[in-house]
Design an enzyme around this catalytic site. Structure first.
Site, PDB file in Angstrom:
ATOM      1  N   HIS A 112       5.783   3.760  15.327  1.00  0.00           N
ATOM      2  CA  HIS A 112       5.543   2.318  15.207  1.00  0.00           C
ATOM      3  C   HIS A 112       5.822   1.610  16.539  1.00  0.00           C
ATOM      4  O   HIS A 112       5.087   0.699  16.926  1.00  0.00           O
ATOM      5  CB  HIS A 112       6.412   1.705  14.098  1.00  0.00           C
ATOM      6  CG  HIS A 112       5.853   1.914  12.730  1.00  0.00           C
ATOM      7  ND1 HIS A 112       4.737   1.265  12.265  1.00  0.00           N
ATOM      8  CD2 HIS A 112       6.257   2.709  11.711  1.00  0.00           C
ATOM      9  CE1 HIS A 112       4.473   1.642  11.037  1.00  0.00           C
ATOM     10  NE2 HIS A 112       5.387   2.527  10.674  1.00  0.00           N
ATOM     11  N   LEU A 163       5.522   2.920  19.515  1.00  0.00           N
ATOM     12  CA  LEU A 163       4.407   3.271  20.403  1.00  0.00           C
ATOM     13  C   LEU A 163       3.172   2.441  20.071  1.00  0.00           C
ATOM     14  O   LEU A 163       2.467   1.979  20.977  1.00  0.00           O
ATOM     15  CB  LEU A 163       4.062   4.752  20.246  1.00  0.00           C
ATOM     16  CG  LEU A 163       4.674   5.715  21.248  1.00  0.00           C
ATOM     17  CD1 LEU A 163       4.306   7.149  20.900  1.00  0.00           C
ATOM     18  CD2 LEU A 163       4.249   5.380  22.662  1.00  0.00           C
ATOM     19  N   ASP A 164       2.909   2.244  18.783  1.00  0.00           N
ATOM     20  CA  ASP A 164       1.761   1.438  18.368  1.00  0.00           C
ATOM     21  C   ASP A 164       1.847   0.016  18.901  1.00  0.00           C
ATOM     22  O   ASP A 164       0.829  -0.613  19.188  1.00  0.00           O
ATOM     23  CB  ASP A 164       1.659   1.395  16.835  1.00  0.00           C
ATOM     24  CG  ASP A 164       1.275   2.740  16.232  1.00  0.00           C
ATOM     25  OD1 ASP A 164       0.810   3.631  16.977  1.00  0.00           O
ATOM     26  OD2 ASP A 164       1.458   2.901  15.004  1.00  0.00           O
ATOM     27  N   ASP A 202       8.504  -5.524   8.571  1.00  0.00           N
ATOM     28  CA  ASP A 202       8.122  -4.195   8.112  1.00  0.00           C
ATOM     29  C   ASP A 202       9.397  -3.373   7.885  1.00  0.00           C
ATOM     30  O   ASP A 202      10.034  -2.980   8.846  1.00  0.00           O
ATOM     31  CB  ASP A 202       7.220  -3.546   9.156  1.00  0.00           C
ATOM     32  CG  ASP A 202       6.440  -2.356   8.649  1.00  0.00           C
ATOM     33  OD1 ASP A 202       6.644  -1.940   7.503  1.00  0.00           O
ATOM     34  OD2 ASP A 202       5.605  -1.841   9.414  1.00  0.00           O
ATOM     35  N   GLY A 223       0.847  -1.192   0.000  1.00  0.00           N
ATOM     36  CA  GLY A 223       0.000   0.000   0.000  1.00  0.00           C
ATOM     37  C   GLY A 223       0.874   1.230   0.000  1.00  0.00           C
ATOM     38  O   GLY A 223       2.088   1.147   0.213  1.00  0.00           O
ATOM     39  N   GLY A 224       0.276   2.340  -0.231  1.00  0.00           N
ATOM     40  CA  GLY A 224       1.010   3.604  -0.232  1.00  0.00           C
ATOM     41  C   GLY A 224       1.433   4.002   1.174  1.00  0.00           C
ATOM     42  O   GLY A 224       1.031   3.390   2.171  1.00  0.00           O
ATOM     43  N   SER A 259      -1.042   4.285   4.376  1.00  0.00           N
ATOM     44  CA  SER A 259      -2.306   3.696   3.909  1.00  0.00           C
ATOM     45  C   SER A 259      -2.951   2.819   4.973  1.00  0.00           C
ATOM     46  O   SER A 259      -4.066   2.337   4.779  1.00  0.00           O
ATOM     47  CB  SER A 259      -2.060   2.875   2.642  1.00  0.00           C
ATOM     48  OG  SER A 259      -1.180   1.797   2.923  1.00  0.00           O
ATOM     49  N   GLY A 260      -2.235   2.572   6.072  1.00  0.00           N
ATOM     50  CA  GLY A 260      -2.758   1.732   7.143  1.00  0.00           C
ATOM     51  C   GLY A 260      -2.261   0.305   7.100  1.00  0.00           C
ATOM     52  O   GLY A 260      -2.737  -0.551   7.841  1.00  0.00           O
TER      53      GLY A 260
END
Length: 194
Positions: free
Chosen positions: A54, A56-57, A88, A9-10, A13-14
């Protein structure tokens, strides 16, 4: 052998959030271990902020994080049977590998250098796939942009295209994220017809 899922995804984009949620739900159901392979390199302030966001997520979950900017195969000793693994991301890894230095030159300038690295990476993906309960690979979709006039950017785009096709071919699921919504192109090994 577990599942292999490819998510592209861009930018923003989630895709990472979707991948994390998918694995957290599956791992929680069976009390599996979550493993995050991070290929990001904090080369500037924006990248540092993205890496921090990332982290923190993932802070509320028990992720085991492996910082691995190059040489994906070096993560194999850390992967355990039935892990839920997120890598990732492929595009960051590719940029890192293209600009690794060997004998005073970057890999992108050396004949067959990237071919060898890609072959090793694809072998490693197969190995992780054979160990993990679910292995999710995240990648940026950069091929929708107009073709670049710069030779190195063209080579990067060519490699992204080749690797995306090979990984989708290997995957059980292929998902493209758009506006936070998943578009399945391949689900459980079957191409989704539109």
């Amino acid at each position: 052998m577990g599942k292999l899922t490819f998510i592209s995804g861009g930018v923003r984009s989630g895709k990472s959030a979707f991948a994390e949620k998918l694995l957290v739900e599956e791992a929680t159901a069976v009390q599996g271990r979550l493993v995050y392979i991070a290929s990001g390199r904090a080369t500037d302030q924006e990248m540092r902020q993205r890496i921090d966001r990332h982290k923190l997520d993932r802070a509320t979950q028990s992720w085991t994080t492996i910082e691995q900017q190059t040489n994906l195969h070096e993560t194999l000793s850390s992967i355990q049977p039935n892990d839920f693994v997120l890598w990732d991301c492929l595009t960051t890894w590719l940029a890192n590998e293209l600009y690794t230095e060997q004998d005073g030159q970057f890999c992108i300038q050396i004949e067959n250098c990237m071919e060898q690295k890609a072959k090793k990476m694809l072998e490693t993906v197969e190995q992780i796939h054979s160990i993990a309960a679910h292995f999710v690979i995240v990648s940026n979709e950069v091929l929708d942009e107009p073709a670049s006039i710069y030779e190195e950017t063209q080579k990067y785009s060519e490699w992204i295209g080749k690797l995306h096709q090979q990984l989708v071919g290997m995957s059980d699921n292929a998902i493209e994220m758009d506006y936070g919504l998943p578009q399945y192109w391949k689900r459980e090994g079957q191409v989704v017809v539109r």
